[in-house]
Write an enzyme that holds these catalytic residues in place. Structure first.
Site, mmCIF file in Angstrom:
data_model
loop_
_atom_site.group_PDB
_atom_site.id
_atom_site.type_symbol
_atom_site.label_atom_id
_atom_site.label_comp_id
_atom_site.label_asym_id
_atom_site.label_seq_id
_atom_site.Cartn_x
_atom_site.Cartn_y
_atom_site.Cartn_z
ATOM 1 N N LYS A 1 -16.467 3.504 7.562
ATOM 2 C CA LYS A 1 -15.241 3.499 8.372
ATOM 3 C C LYS A 1 -15.367 4.640 9.363
ATOM 4 O O LYS A 1 -16.088 5.605 9.118
ATOM 5 C CB LYS A 1 -14.032 3.708 7.474
ATOM 6 C CG LYS A 1 -13.800 2.524 6.566
ATOM 7 C CD LYS A 1 -12.330 2.348 6.330
ATOM 8 C CE LYS A 1 -12.085 1.583 5.051
ATOM 9 N NZ LYS A 1 -10.893 2.042 4.388
ATOM 10 N N HIS B 1 -12.343 9.229 12.311
ATOM 11 C CA HIS B 1 -11.390 9.186 13.422
ATOM 12 C C HIS B 1 -10.601 10.476 13.545
ATOM 13 O O HIS B 1 -10.780 11.406 12.773
ATOM 14 C CB HIS B 1 -10.460 7.981 13.283
ATOM 15 C CG HIS B 1 -9.710 7.939 11.994
ATOM 16 N ND1 HIS B 1 -8.777 8.884 11.656
ATOM 17 C CD2 HIS B 1 -9.770 7.074 10.961
ATOM 18 C CE1 HIS B 1 -8.279 8.586 10.477
ATOM 19 N NE2 HIS B 1 -8.870 7.491 10.027
ATOM 20 N N HIS C 1 -9.145 12.271 10.621
ATOM 21 C CA HIS C 1 -9.986 13.093 9.753
ATOM 22 C C HIS C 1 -10.235 14.481 10.319
ATOM 23 O O HIS C 1 -10.620 15.380 9.592
ATOM 24 C CB HIS C 1 -11.349 12.410 9.534
ATOM 25 C CG HIS C 1 -11.280 11.275 8.569
ATOM 26 N ND1 HIS C 1 -11.593 9.993 8.938
ATOM 27 C CD2 HIS C 1 -10.918 11.219 7.275
ATOM 28 C CE1 HIS C 1 -11.436 9.194 7.897
ATOM 29 N NE2 HIS C 1 -11.022 9.912 6.875
#
Ligand code: ARG
Length: 576
Positions: A127, A130, A133
């Site tokens: 994932k 982004h 984070h």
């Protein structure tokens, strides 16, 4: 370094034999308005025991202590004793501690022989890393540096989300719609597309969910085909994450993620079973926490597959047994607060009290996009790598425009652009939600990283302009406390020195409150006060003694700005 508060408390305690030293120290205030002194002592509480009106008590105390060489002036104002410390004493002590201490100024041995774990970043495999984070990554990295500065032994852990039912979905999607070359070309973006597609298709055809669950069960049983795909996703993802960590200058001591605990769970499931804490509920295994007001924690699904919290139980106990931590800090979004409350309560109920006592969840607020909340499932994300690249690009444009012949423009643009993003992140009180706006992040004026970096560079350039001789003289005399403080008695210089003096306390507070923004705030204040000093006073003067004294203060300011930026994980270029 002289502890003024303590010295003052000792002086006052001679006049107030009925009070404990610690009590007096706690009563001493730092007035908001410096016209009321550097320290103030309120006398309201003393009225009862001394049977006198507070202003009278304040007057008597002021009279008795004003002869001390700690002070320049002591005044009674209403019920307060207002104390103005000796500028020379404060300045001497502060400058010498800073210049002597260098990179060590602000550090201490407070945490000696105790281990602190900071778990941060912890993105999910396959994932995107982004902008959501970045908060965990940047706050965690700063907390690591702050605790390290206080002398703790540190362990940095990236608890990778490399396990769980989502891998069933990912593998399922890859087998149905995937293509190897695409994944290799652009792993995370491609895998994210599959994952998004899975959710779209599963809404039409719910049997996909069953298929994904079945695949995950195979992965847990260690079936080679599933494990191989999983390993490949993990490797490709880590390569991508590392690019971002390199840009940010961030490292970890351990990448033991969720999968690391897969073989450590049975032991704890048995403990839960044996102690009677775990119950059956519709084929699944749960721990009932209703009594604690924490609902029910699902430990094992009805199909036998493990769950996020079960891996966290194993992780906390493993960390206690491996590192014997004093603190185990989880830097994770506030959305997961219930999860951590459940986790810590279960650990306690299992008898791992000492472990639970050391665990701390450090939550932070949500990042919103201007178009709405971020969502991986719907593919609405901002990629951190893009944010950082864009910040660097924009910074390069600004530098090229302001300073066309600038050397090392690539290096400086990277330091300032990335510093701007990191600093912005740490300017917000961590618990507050905030909206990610390009304009604010890349605003180079105002209370931003580039402003503090620019002030640091200004100090460096003044040191150069003063010349080697003056700078080394300032260093030597600053260290021994022998510069002429008459030249540093103006308002701006005095306020600046006070801020430099309290910097070590701010580090301790930032650690206690898990709040790097206290440091961010403090170095913005220092930069602003320094710039006031710079505009009010003529620094590179003809008078040698005056120049030396002022340059010593410039040197001290440079050290503290550099040290403070380092605790945030922000570089301090010497030229911009
Ligand atoms: N991987 C999780 C996420 O991205 C965060 C992990 C938090 N740490 C933990 N020990 N549970 O949401």
């Amino acid at each position: 370094m002289l502890d003024f508060k303590k010295e003052i408390a000792e002086l006052l305690s001679k006049e107030l034999p009925d009070l404990y030293l610690e009590e007096i120290k706690e009563m001493i205030e730092v007035p908001q308005d410096s016209k009321m002194g550097d320290y103030a002592f309120p006398c309201f509480k003393l009225a009862k025991t001394l049977r006198k009106a507070p202003p009278i008590i304040a007057g008597e105390i002021a009279e008795k202590i004003k002869g001390s060489d700690l002070f320049e002036k002591v005044e009674q104002v209403n019920a307060y004793v207002n104390m103005f410390v000796s500028k020379e004493k404060l300045g001497k002590d502060t400058l010498s501690a800073i210049i002597e201490g260098g990179e060590k100024y602000g550090t201490s041995e407070l945490g000696k022989d105790r281990t602190v774990i900071v778990e941060y970043s912890s993105p999910n495999i396959a994932k995107p890393f982004h902008i959501g984070h970045i908060r965990s990554t940047v706050i965690g990295n700063s907390l690591y540096k702050i605790y390290q500065a206080l002398g703790f032994d540190m362990v940095r852990i990236n608890h990778l989300g490399d396990y769980g039912t989502q891998f069933g979905k990912m593998i399922c999607a890859y087998r149905r719609w995937g293509n190897k070359e695409d994944v290799e070309k652009e792993p995370i973006k491609t895998l994210l597309d599959y994952y998004t597609k899975f959710h779209v298709e599963a809404e039409k055809d719910p049997t996909l969910e069953d298929e994904a669950r079945e695949i995950f069960a195979k992965l847990e049983r260690g079936e080679p085909e599933e494990v191989e795909l999983w390993q490949w996703f993990r490797d490709e993802s880590l390569k991508e994450f590392s690019k971002v960590y390199d840009m940010l200058g961030i490292e970890f001591d351990s990448y033991a993620g969720e999968s690391f605990y897969s073989d450590k769970m049975p032991r704890h499931e048995k403990e839960l079973e044996d102690s009677g804490l775990m119950q059956e509920s519709q084929g699944a295994k749960i721990v009932d926490l209703e009594e604690e007001g924490l609902g029910v924690a699902l430990i094992k699904k009805s199909d036998g597959s493990s769950i996020y919290i079960t891996r966290d139980i194993a992780a906390a106990i493993y960390r206690k047994e491996t590192y014997d931590f004093y603190k185990n800090i989880y830097v994770v979004a506030s959305q997961q607060s219930l999860h951590f409350q459940q986790l810590f309560t279960i650990l306690r109920k299992m008898g791992y009290e000492e472990c639970a006592d050391g665990c701390v969840h450090v939550p932070f607020g949500l990042v919103r996009l201007e178009e709405g909340t971020m969502s991986t499932r719907h593919g609405r994300v901002v990629f951190l790598e893009d944010v950082l690249n864009k910040a660097v690009e924009k910074t390069r444009e600004i530098i090229a425009e302001k300073n066309p012949g600038a050397e090392n423009i690539d290096e400086i643009a990277a330091q300032v652009g990335i510093g701007a993003v990191v600093f912005n992140e740490l300017s917000n009180n961590r618990i507050k939600d905030y909206t990610f706006k390009w304009d604010t992040v890349l605003n180079f004026d105002g209370e931003t990283g580039p402003y503090v970096q620019y002030t640091h560079a200004r100090c460096c350039s003044l040191l150069k302009r003063a010349g080697e001789d003056v700078s080394s003289k300032a260093e030597a005399l600053g260290k021994s406390g022998d510069v002429d403080f008459n030249y540093l008695s103006g308002d701006a210089a005095h306020e600046l020195i006070k801020l430099l003096y309290t910097y070590p306390d701010v580090i301790v507070q930032a650690a206690e409150r898990y709040e790097p923004s206290l440091i961010t705030r403090h170095i913005i204040d220092i930069a602003q006060e320094f710039n006031r000093f710079y505009h009010d006073e003529h620094i590179i003067t003809e008078n040698e003694d005056e120049k030396t004294a002022k340059i010593a203060l410039v040197l001290a300011t440079r050290n503290v700005l550099r040290n403070g930026l380092a605790l945030l994980g922000v570089a301090s270029p010497e030229r911009m």
